[in-house]
Write an enzyme that holds these catalytic residues in place. Structure first.
Site, mmCIF file in Angstrom:
data_model
loop_
_atom_site.group_PDB
_atom_site.id
_atom_site.type_symbol
_atom_site.label_atom_id
_atom_site.label_comp_id
_atom_site.label_asym_id
_atom_site.label_seq_id
_atom_site.Cartn_x
_atom_site.Cartn_y
_atom_site.Cartn_z
ATOM 1 N N ARG A 128 0.635 -1.136 -0.001
ATOM 2 C CA ARG A 128 -0.007 0.137 0.156
ATOM 3 C C ARG A 128 0.779 1.178 -0.072
ATOM 4 O O ARG A 128 0.210 2.294 0.284
ATOM 5 C CB ARG A 128 -0.941 0.214 1.228
ATOM 6 C CG ARG A 128 -1.807 -1.047 0.947
ATOM 7 C CD ARG A 128 -3.319 -1.039 1.941
ATOM 8 N NE ARG A 128 -4.058 -1.997 1.834
ATOM 9 C CZ ARG A 128 -4.110 -3.086 2.920
ATOM 10 N NH1 ARG A 128 -3.134 -3.032 3.525
ATOM 11 N NH2 ARG A 128 -5.048 -3.916 2.429
ATOM 12 N N GLU A 192 9.359 17.932 -24.884
ATOM 13 C CA GLU A 192 8.865 18.471 -23.587
ATOM 14 C C GLU A 192 9.290 19.786 -23.159
ATOM 15 O O GLU A 192 8.811 20.703 -22.506
ATOM 16 C CB GLU A 192 9.031 17.272 -22.434
ATOM 17 C CG GLU A 192 8.713 16.020 -22.817
ATOM 18 C CD GLU A 192 7.009 15.732 -22.782
ATOM 19 O OE1 GLU A 192 6.168 16.733 -22.505
ATOM 20 O OE2 GLU A 192 6.689 14.673 -22.978
HETATM 21 P P1 NAD Z 1 12.675 5.689 -22.220
HETATM 22 O O1 NAD Z 1 12.698 5.603 -20.745
HETATM 23 O O2 NAD Z 1 12.207 4.517 -22.999
HETATM 24 O O3 NAD Z 1 14.133 5.859 -22.457
HETATM 25 C C1 NAD Z 1 14.618 6.236 -23.835
HETATM 26 C C2 NAD Z 1 15.746 5.131 -24.253
HETATM 27 O O4 NAD Z 1 16.957 5.666 -23.655
HETATM 28 C C3 NAD Z 1 15.797 3.739 -23.612
HETATM 29 O O5 NAD Z 1 16.140 2.711 -24.559
HETATM 30 C C4 NAD Z 1 16.588 3.703 -22.546
HETATM 31 O O6 NAD Z 1 17.144 2.491 -22.142
HETATM 32 C C5 NAD Z 1 17.749 4.652 -22.958
HETATM 33 N N1 NAD Z 1 18.196 5.160 -21.890
HETATM 34 C C6 NAD Z 1 17.859 5.880 -20.839
HETATM 35 N N2 NAD Z 1 18.977 6.719 -20.261
HETATM 36 C C7 NAD Z 1 20.008 6.653 -21.203
HETATM 37 C C8 NAD Z 1 21.248 7.236 -20.989
HETATM 38 N N3 NAD Z 1 21.488 8.184 -20.151
HETATM 39 N N4 NAD Z 1 22.042 6.904 -22.205
HETATM 40 C C9 NAD Z 1 21.857 5.861 -22.913
HETATM 41 N N5 NAD Z 1 20.619 5.354 -23.077
HETATM 42 C C10 NAD Z 1 19.656 5.639 -22.071
HETATM 43 O O7 NAD Z 1 11.967 6.984 -22.711
HETATM 44 P P2 NAD Z 1 11.890 8.481 -22.019
HETATM 45 O O8 NAD Z 1 11.525 9.302 -23.096
HETATM 46 O O9 NAD Z 1 12.834 8.616 -21.008
HETATM 47 O O10 NAD Z 1 10.474 8.534 -21.521
HETATM 48 C C11 NAD Z 1 9.336 8.004 -22.048
HETATM 49 C C12 NAD Z 1 8.173 7.618 -21.171
HETATM 50 O O11 NAD Z 1 8.020 8.705 -20.119
HETATM 51 C C13 NAD Z 1 6.790 7.149 -21.911
HETATM 52 O O12 NAD Z 1 6.352 6.105 -21.359
HETATM 53 C C14 NAD Z 1 5.859 8.370 -21.289
HETATM 54 O O13 NAD Z 1 4.308 7.916 -21.194
HETATM 55 C C15 NAD Z 1 6.348 8.568 -19.915
HETATM 56 N N6 NAD Z 1 6.246 10.236 -19.445
HETATM 57 C C16 NAD Z 1 5.816 9.995 -18.188
HETATM 58 C C17 NAD Z 1 5.571 11.431 -17.629
HETATM 59 C C18 NAD Z 1 4.999 11.468 -16.188
HETATM 60 O O14 NAD Z 1 4.570 12.546 -15.736
HETATM 61 N N7 NAD Z 1 5.072 10.414 -15.486
HETATM 62 C C19 NAD Z 1 5.870 12.501 -18.177
HETATM 63 C C20 NAD Z 1 6.246 12.251 -19.563
HETATM 64 C C21 NAD Z 1 6.345 11.131 -19.949
#
Ligand code: NAD
Ligand code: GLY
Length: 370
Positions: A128, A192
């Site tokens: 929880r 973003e």
């Molecule tokens: P992701 O987490 O898939 O990361 C992108 C890629 O980069 C992945 O292959 C990851 O393994 C790789 N990676 C991560 N850090 C790295 C680094 N330092 N060096 C090399 N590779 C690296 O994608 P993202 O763009 O970080 O996040 C997208 C997700 O976030 C979506 O699911 C979206 O819905 C979510 N999101 C959530 C919110 C929220 O408020 N919670 C806001 C915006 C987006």
């Protein structure tokens, strides 16, 4: 990453949520410092969750930043948006139970938004609710997803449809991690960043117009400034409206169209930030048709996306119904009334639930395809 950021000491912002307030530490090298993590651990049990791409890059550095005497376990999940599922979250719960972790454990999310959203949700539900810390390693997660406590997973019928609001205890942003980020992922994060300028800060928008080439070139000082300004805007909005009853919905500029693109294309084909980029241009175009923006404003948005190397066209294989069917599922809608985030001006977003259906449909049909 240039030397400029390496010599800077971390900056700290605060998300002001009363007893659940937390800091965002932003700087070069914060990952490996014991002082960064230790104050936010709930007890001795620590579960680090990361993925197969990030683990070889940063897991050791994170471990080195933990104080001695802890019981530390790890879960390394497969990579990719398509893994953002309840099944992956169940693997985290399985590992916690196998290790006998109790309510005073702490989960650490090391990775991008996919890991952060899943770990937050795992923490929200385990016994929880237990503590978690966000250690975002993509630009997108550093400027957006790690702050604000939106956690969850995708459902085949809709993006982020299963989830909870659950705030982290701290967000640790090590800007050095961006040095290994693939250029396409950097661009997705810039979508973003541009979003913040469009919704609330025209001065930041002008700053971005001047600094996008530096950001694309991973200039440390420019990235630090962009992350600081983005997180500061997000922290203010979250403090005003934690559970999205009002102003927080503005953070979804471009997301109604973007989520439709992501889920239609199959999660992971278009990156989240790419879909949001194209979605913001669609929102700008609709705002122009409502006579709030000028053609010159829309061209400015398009130029920003272009210099961030983001898509400016919708997928070729998406027709009107493909968009509308998915947009009807959007979480912002109330009583099946479509609510869109649009732009009254550049730097001033609003929620609009009165867009004439003909105008919306005409915009979707005529919006350029790839
Ligand atoms: P992701 O987490 O898939 O990361 C992108 C890629 O980069 C992945 O292959 C990851 O393994 C790789 N990676 C991560 N850090 C790295 C680094 N330092 N060096 C090399 N590779 C690296 O994608 P993202 O763009 O970080 O996040 C997208 C997700 O976030 C979506 O699911 C979206 O819905 C979510 N999101 C959530 C919110 C929220 O408020 N919670 C806001 C915006 C987006
Ligand atoms: N990324 C949207 C929000 O955090 O509200």
């Amino acid at each position: 990453m240039t030397e400029s950021s390496l010599s800077e000491s971390p900056a700290t912002l605060h998300v002001d949520l009363g007893e659940r307030s937390y800091p965002i530490h932003i700087g070069s090298g914060v990952l490996g410092h014991v002082d960064s993590l230790a104050p936010y651990l709930a007890g001795r049990q620590v579960m680090i969750v990361t993925n197969q791409t990030v683990a070889p890059l940063y897991l050791e550095r994170l471990r080195a930043g933990l104080p001695d005497g802890l019981e530390v376990r790890e879960v390394v999940l497969p990579d990719g948006e398509h893994t953002k599922t309840l099944e992956s979250v169940a693997r985290i719960w399985d590992a916690l139970l196998e290790a006998g972790f109790n309510r005073r454990c702490t989960l650490i999310a090391l990775g991008g938004g996919v890991i952060g959203d899943m770990v937050g949700y795992a923490a929200a539900c385990y016994q929880r609710g237990v503590a978690f810390i966000q250690v975002p390693t993509t630009l997108l997660s550093q400027v957006d997803s790690s702050v604000g406590g939106k956690t969850g997973v995708n459902h085949p019928r809709g993006k982020n449809m299963i989830g909870a609001f659950w705030q982290p205890r701290a967000v640790l942003i090590d800007t050095d991690t961006l040095a290994t980020l693939p250029p396409r992922e950097l661009s997705a994060g810039l979508a973003e960043v541009i979003k913040y300028g469009l919704i609330r800060d025209s001065a930041f928008l002008a700053w971005l117009e001047a600094n996008l080439p530096a950001l694309r070139a991973i200039d440390g000082a420019a990235l630090r400034e962009a992350i600081l300004r983005s997180c500061s805007l997000k922290a203010k909005i979250v403090a005003e409206d934690e559970t999205e009853q009002g102003v927080r919905a503005l953070l979804n500029l471009g997301h109604t169209f973007g989520h439709a693109i992501e889920s239609h294309q199959g999660y992971g084909k278009w990156l989240h930030g790419e879909a949001v980029g194209a979605g913001m241009l669609m929102a700008a175009e609709l705002s122009r048709q409502l006579r709030w923006l000028t053609q010159a404003d829309v061209s400015r948005v398009e130029a920003l996306l272009q210099s961030a190397e983001l898509p400016r066209f919708a997928p070729a294989d998406m027709n009107l119904e493909d968009f509308l069917a998915r947009m009807r599922l959007d979480k912002k809608n109330i009583d099946s009334r479509l609510r869109l985030v649009l732009l009254r001006a550049l730097g001033e977003a609003c929620i609009h639930d009165d867009t004439p259906p003909d105008m919306l449909e005409e915009m979707i049909v005529s919006f350029p395809r790839q």
